[in-house]
Design a protein around this motif. Structure first.
Motif, PDB file in Angstrom:
ATOM      1  N   LYS A   1       0.834  -1.210   0.000  1.00  0.00           N
ATOM      2  CA  LYS A   1       0.000   0.000   0.000  1.00  0.00           C
ATOM      3  C   LYS A   1       0.869   1.261   0.000  1.00  0.00           C
ATOM      4  O   LYS A   1       0.681   2.168  -0.814  1.00  0.00           O
ATOM      5  CB  LYS A   1      -0.928   0.017   1.233  1.00  0.00           C
ATOM      6  N   SER A   2       1.816   1.302   0.960  1.00  0.00           N
ATOM      7  CA  SER A   2       2.679   2.489   1.029  1.00  0.00           C
ATOM      8  C   SER A   2       3.480   2.624  -0.254  1.00  0.00           C
ATOM      9  O   SER A   2       3.581   3.714  -0.827  1.00  0.00           O
ATOM     10  CB  SER A   2       3.650   2.376   2.200  1.00  0.00           C
ATOM     11  N   THR A   3       4.045   1.526  -0.673  1.00  0.00           N
ATOM     12  CA  THR A   3       4.857   1.559  -1.889  1.00  0.00           C
ATOM     13  C   THR A   3       4.074   2.153  -3.040  1.00  0.00           C
ATOM     14  O   THR A   3       4.579   2.990  -3.799  1.00  0.00           O
ATOM     15  CB  THR A   3       5.313   0.137  -2.236  1.00  0.00           C
TER      16      THR A   3
ATOM     17  N   PHE B   1      -2.463  10.176   1.832  1.00  0.00           N
ATOM     18  CA  PHE B   1      -2.296   9.950   3.274  1.00  0.00           C
ATOM     19  C   PHE B   1      -1.772   8.543   3.475  1.00  0.00           C
ATOM     20  O   PHE B   1      -2.377   7.587   2.999  1.00  0.00           O
ATOM     21  CB  PHE B   1      -3.644  10.071   3.998  1.00  0.00           C
ATOM     22  N   ASP B   2      -0.644   8.395   4.183  1.00  0.00           N
ATOM     23  CA  ASP B   2      -0.143   7.058   4.482  1.00  0.00           C
ATOM     24  C   ASP B   2      -0.299   6.784   5.973  1.00  0.00           C
ATOM     25  O   ASP B   2       0.530   7.194   6.771  1.00  0.00           O
ATOM     26  CB  ASP B   2       1.319   6.925   4.063  1.00  0.00           C
ATOM     27  N   GLU B   3      -1.359   6.116   6.330  1.00  0.00           N
ATOM     28  CA  GLU B   3      -1.666   5.783   7.721  1.00  0.00           C
ATOM     29  C   GLU B   3      -1.468   6.984   8.640  1.00  0.00           C
ATOM     30  O   GLU B   3      -0.679   6.927   9.584  1.00  0.00           O
ATOM     31  CB  GLU B   3      -0.798   4.609   8.188  1.00  0.00           C
ATOM     32  N   PRO B   4      -2.201   8.059   8.401  1.00  0.00           N
ATOM     33  CA  PRO B   4      -1.951   9.297   9.145  1.00  0.00           C
ATOM     34  C   PRO B   4      -2.319   9.204  10.626  1.00  0.00           C
ATOM     35  O   PRO B   4      -1.875  10.046  11.399  1.00  0.00           O
ATOM     36  CB  PRO B   4      -2.847  10.315   8.442  1.00  0.00           C
TER      37      PRO B   4
HETATM   38 MG   LIG Z   1       2.823   1.198   4.924  1.00  0.00          MG
END
Ligand SMILES: [Mg+2]
Ligand SMILES: Nc1ncnc2c1ncn2[C@@H]1O[C@H](COP(=O)(O)OP(=O)(O)OP(=O)(O)O)[C@@H](O)[C@H]1O
Lengths: 252, 533
Positions: free
Chosen positions: A50-52, A170-173
Motif C-alpha cells: 500500500k505504502s509503496t 495519506f499514508d496511515e496518518p
Molecule cells: Mg505502509
C-alpha cells in the motif's frame, strides 16, 4: 467555478505499474484510475504494498515498469515533470515528518516561499488560514517538539495544504497517534474530502473508510484484488483473501 | 500528614549510600589528586630551572630575578624570517619576531579552517551522492588522507609537488590567466590597499549603516501605510551612492603618494607627463605611438623606478597607461638602491610614498634641484602578477612553504571533517528528506533548508575539536620550513638558550588561541540548540 474544472477528469492514471526492490517485486501490475474529487481508501494486510504504491505516485519510490500519469503529466525521469507533479500532489506521513528545527509557521511557509516563490507576508497569511482550518492557530510559533501528536499531524496537514495541491496522499496518518487524538485528525480529513480534494488514503480506520470513501481498494501481494463502493466492499466481499482479511480485522 | 510523608524516607539511609555524601567525598578526593599532581610537577619544574642556573634570569640592570625571565625577548633577534605579514628586519626584537610567527600561525590556521570547512562539506556531501563515481572518489580521498600521517603528506606536497614545479626561468601563465605557479610559490592577482583605503572603508561602513536605517524606516512606513515599498532598491541605491562618492573623496583627500623627479624633467604633475612625452617623441597625440619604430619607442620610454612589491607601482602605472605613455619599470629592494640608480640617471621618476621620498631626497647632493610631485591615489589598486623574463613581480605571492602547509592541513582535516559531515547528514532521518521532496523542494533546497541545519547539531561539537587540532598542527610548519610561531620560538630558544621560557610562552599562546576558539564556537553551538521533544 473555473472552466477547467471537470468533475470527470482523470487526475491519476496508473497502468500496470510494477516496482522492484532489488529482486523483490513489491508492486505486481497495479492499475487504478482516480477521477477529480474521488476519495479512495486503500486497505490490505501489512507488507501488501500500500505504502509503496502511493509513494510511487509522487516519486518517493521509482516504479520499474508501467505508466503513472498525474494531471496529464507522465511520471518519468524528467526532473521538471517530477517537480511539477510534486507541486500538485501533497503527502501526509504516518510519522508526521515535521521539520524539528523550524517553528510551526516556518514549517508551513517553507515550501510556499521556496518553491512557489510567494512573499513571506502572503505565505504567512495563508499559513494562518490553514492553521485555523485545522484548529490550532494559537500554536503557530511553537516548535513541533512542543506539540501533541494529534496537533503535529494537523500541522503536517496544514503544511501540505499550504502548497495548494489538488491531490492528497495519506499514508496511515493516524497510526502513530494515541486513540484520543485519532478523531481530531480524521475530522480534518473528512472535511477535506467533502471540500472536493482528490484523496488517496491508506488507513485502518474502518469508520472513515465506510463513511467517507467513494471507493475502497484492497491490495495484497502487490496487486489490487478488489475495488468497490464501501457498502458493497464490506457487505459483499468477493475475493477469498478479502473475506479472510475482513473477518480478521472486523472480529476484534 | 504531609510532614510525615516528606520526612519518612530520609530516616535510615546509611551515609555510604547517601548520594549527597558520596558527591562531597568525590569532590574532596578529586581536589586532593589535583593538588598532589600540581605539587609534583611544580617541584620538578623548580629543580630543573635551578639546574639551568641563574643566568637564565638576568635583568637589564644585571641582577637576577624570576621576574626577568622574559627580559631577553627585548633584545635583537638577529635571524631572518622568510615570510612576514608586517615589515620585519633581523634587528627587531625577539618579541617582534615572535609576533611575526604568531601572525603566520594565525594566517595559516584561519585560512585552513575556512578552506577545511568548504572541503569537508563538499566531500561529505559527495560521499553520500547517489552517483557511484562521485561517491567512490570521495571515499578514496577520505581513506587515503585519513590513513596516512599528516607529516608525510606535508613532505609529499612540499618536496614532491611544490618544489618539483617549473623553475622561475620557465614561468608561464597558468591556463592563460595572470597566475604563475613555480617552485618559488604561487603568484595571483590581488588588491593592494593604499592609505586612502582606510577612509574609504569608513564610507563603506557608513553605506551599510545607511542601508540598515533605510530598511528599518521603510519597514515602519510600510506597516503604517500598508503599502509595499522597494526596500532593496532604495537601500542599495543609497549604499552605492555613498560608496562611490567615498571612493572619490578618499582618493582626493589622501595625499601620501609622490614621485621624485628632477626639476629639469619639467614634470610638475602627473598630467604633465603627456606633454613631456609628446615633446620627446615629436608626436601630436600619444595614440600615434604605433607609427614609431620599436627602437624609437624604447628610447623615448619613461624610466620609472619603484620598490619591489610596493602599492605605489600599480597606482602610478594605471595612471600612466591611461595617458598612453610608453614606460619601463625597474624594481629595487631598498630605497637607497633606488636613489643610487636615480643619481646614476637610470631613473627619471622614483615612485613611492612621500615619506620615503622626502627622506631619500634629503640624501641627494643638491636636494633643491629635485621635486616631489604629488600622485593621486585610489583607495585600492588591483595588482596583477607579471613575468619580466627573470622574475615575477606584482600580485600577491604565496610561498611554497605556506602553500604546502595550507594545502596539507586543508586536505587532511577536510577528509576528517567529511566523515563527520557524512555522519551528521545520516543522523537526519529519512522521513525529513521525504517530507522535503513531497513538498516539492529541490535537492539543493532539501539539503540547505532541511538536512544541513539539523545535521549541524551533530557536526558542530566534533567540528570544534577539528578546528582546534588544525590550529595546533600549524606547528608542523616546522617540517617544511614555514616560519610559524613554533619555528620562530625554536630558533629563539636555540639562540638564547632559554628553552623553558620559550616552551612556556608557546604553551600559553596556544592555550589562549584554543580557548578563544572554543569559546566562540561553543557560543555559536549553544545558539543553535534545537527546541525538541
Ligand atoms: Mg505502509
Ligand atoms: N526500501 C525497501 N527495500 C526493500 N523492500 C522494501 C522496501 N520498502 C518496502 N519493502 C517491501 O515491500 C513490501 C511492501 O511494503 P509496503 O511498505 O508498501 O507495505 P504496506 O502495505 O505499506 O505495509 P504496512 O501496512 O505494514 O505499512 C514489503 O514486503 C516490504 O518488506
Amino acid at each position: 467555478m473555473t472552466m477547467n474544472v471537470n468533475a470527470n477528469e482523470d487526475v491519476i492514471v496508473c497502468k500496470d505499474v510494477h516496482l522492484w526492490y532489488g529482486e523483490f517485486e513489491a508492486l505486481r501490475g497495479v492499475s487504478l484510475t482516480v477521477k477529480r474529487g474521488d476519495v479512495i481508501v486503500i486497505l490490505g494486510p501489512s507488507g501488501s504494498g500500500k505504502s509503496t504504491f502511493i509513494r510511487s505516485i509522487n516519486r518517493l519510490e521509482e516504479h520499474g515498469a508501467g505508466e503513472i500519469v498525474v494531471k496529464g503529466i507522465p511520471l518519468t525521469h524528467d526532473v521538471r515533470d517530477i517537480a511539477e507533479i510534486r507541486r500538485e500532489v501533497g503527502m501526509v506521513f504516518q510519522q508526521f515528518n515535521l521539520f524539528p528545527h523550524l517553528t510551526v509557521m516556518e514549517n508551513i511557509t517553507l515550501a510556499p516561499i521556496n518553491v512557489r516563490k510567494w512573499s513571506r507576508e502572503k505565505a504567512e497569511e495563508t499559513a494562518m488560514k490553514w492553521l485555523t482550518r485545522v484548529g490550532i492557530p494559537e500554536q503557530a510559533h511553537k516548535y513541533p517538539g512542543q506539540l501533541s501528536g494529534g496537533q503535529q499531524q494537523r500541522v503536517a496537514i496544514a503544511r501540505t495544504l499550504a502548497m495548494e495541491p489538488e491531490v492528497l496522499l495519506f499514508d496511515e496518518p493516524t497510526s502513530a497517534l494515541d486513540p484520543e487524538m485519532v478523531k481530531e485528525v480524521l475530522d480534518v480529513m473528512s472535511d477535506l474530502a467533502k471540500e472536493g480534494y482528490t484523496i488517496l488514503a491508506v488507513t485502518h480506520e474502518m469508520g472513515f473508510a465506510r463513511g467517507v470513501a467513494d471507493r475502497i481498494v484492497f491490495m495484497d501481494y502487490g496487486e489490487i484484488l478488489e475495488s468497490d463502493h464501501p457498502d458493497e466492499f464490506f457487505d459483499n466481499p468477493k475475493h477469498p483473501r478479502l473475506k479472510l482479511f475482513l473477518s480478521q480485522i472486523l472480529h476484534h | 500528614m504531609a510532614q510525615n510523608i516528606s520526612a519518612a524516607p530520609e530516616q535510615n539511609i546509611p551515609f555510604w549510600r547517601d548520594e549527597r555524601v558520596l558527591g562531597v567525598f568525590a569532590q574532596i578526593g578529586f581536589i586532593i589528586v589535583v593538588i598532589l599532581g600540581a605539587k609534583l610537577l611544580g617541584t620538578n619544574f623548580a629543580s630543573n630551572v635551578n639546574k639551568l642556573g641563574e643566568s637564565q634570569f638576568i635583568c637589564r640592570d644585571g641582577s637576577f630575578s624570576y621576574r626577568c625571565a622574559y627580559d631577553f625577548m627585548g633584545s635583537e633577534a638577529g635571524f631572518d624570517i622568510s615570510d612576514t605579514a608586517l615589515d620585519y628586519v633581523n634587528t627587531d626584537s625577539y618579541w617582534y619576531a615572535f609576533y611575526m610567527g604568531l601572525l603566520n600561525s594565525l594566517k595559516v590556521g584561519l585560512l585552513g579552517v575556512i578552506l577545511t570547512t568548504f572541503v569537508g562539506l563538499f566531500v561529505g556531501i559527495a560521499r553520500l551522492s547517489s552517483n557511484w563515481l562521485v561517491s567512490k572518489i570521495a571515499l578514496w580521498y577520505i581513506e587515503l588522507m585519513r590513513n596516512t600521517p599528516l607529516l608525510l603528506q606535508l613532505f609529499f606536497i612540499y618536496f614532491g609537488v611544490l618544489l618539483a614545479l617549473p623553475l622561475i626561468q620557465d614561468a608561464s601563465p597558468v591556463l592563460g590567466l595572470p597566475i604563475f605557479l613555480t617552485n618559488r610559490g604561487l603568484s595571483i592577482p590581488a588588491p593592494k590597499f593604499m592609505s586612502a583605503a582606510a577612509i574609504w572603508v569608513a564610507f563603506l561602513i557608513l553605506g551599510i549603516i545607511q542601508f540598515q536605517v533605510t530598511w528599518i524606516l521603510l519597514a515602519r512606513q510600510e506597516e503604517q501605510t500598508g503599502r509595499a515599498t522597494n526596500r532593496w532598491a532604495r537601500g542599495l541605491i543609497g549604499f552605492f551612492i555613498i560608496v562611490i562618492a567615498g571612493w572619490f573623496i578618499s582618493s582626493s583627500v589622501s595625499d601620501t603618494q609622490g614621485l621624485l623627479t628632477s626639476k629639469a624633467s619639467r614634470i610638475r604633475d602627473v598630467g604633465d607627463i603627456e606633454k613631456v612625452m609628446l615633446n620627446r617623441t615629436n608626436l601630436d597625440y600619444l595614440d600615434e605611438i604605433d607609427t614609431l619604430s620599436p627602437e624609437e619607442v624604447d628610447a623615448a620610454a619613461l624610466k620609472i623606478c619603484v620598490l619591489r612589491d610596493s602599492a605605489s607601482e600599480p597606482n602610478l602605472i594605471r595612471q600612466i597607461e591611461r595617458i598612453g605613455a610608453p614606460y619601463t619599470v625597474r624594481r629595487f629592494d631598498r630605497p637607497d638602491q633606488v636613489t643610487a640608480a636615480y643619481v646614476e640617471g637610470d631613473c627619471e621618476l622614483f615612485a613611492a610614498s612621500k615619506a620615503i621620498l622626502a627622506a631619500e631626497r634629503a640624501t641627494l647632493e643638491n636636494p633643491s634641484a629635485h621635486l616631489i610631485v604629488p600622485v593621486k591615489e585610489s583607495p585600492i589598486v588591483w595588482s596583477v602578477p607579471r613575468y619580466d623574463g627573470t622574475n615575477i613581480f606584482g600580485g600577491s605571492k604565496l610561498l611554497p612553504e605556506f602553500t604546502a602547509l595550507l594545502i596539507g592541513l586543508t586536505i587532511f582535516y577536510g577528509a576528517t571533517l567529511a566523515e563527520i559531515v557524512r555522519a551528521g547528514i545520516l543522523s537526519v532521518s529519512k522521513g525529513q528528506s521525504e517530507a522535503a521532496r513531497a513538498l516539492g523542494l529541490s535537492e539543493s533546497q532539501r539539503l540547505r533548508l532541511v538536512v544541513l541545519p539539523q545535521a549541524l547539531k551533530v557536526i558542530i561539537p566534533p567540528l570544534i575539536g577539528i578546528f582546534l587540532s588544525l590550529m595546533k598542527d600549524t606547528s608542523l610548519g616546522l617540517a617544511v620550513g614555514y616560519p610559524d610561531m613554533y619555528q620562530v620560538t625554536f630558533t629563539t630558544m636555540n639562540q638564547s638558550g632559554r628553552a623553558v621560557q620559550g616552551i612556556l610562552l608557546l604553551m600559553v599562546v596556544y592555550l589562549t588561541i584554543s580557548l578563544i576558539f572554543s569559546i566562540v564556537l561553543n557560543w555559536y553551538n549553544s545558539r543553535n540548540v534545537l527546541v525538541e521533544r
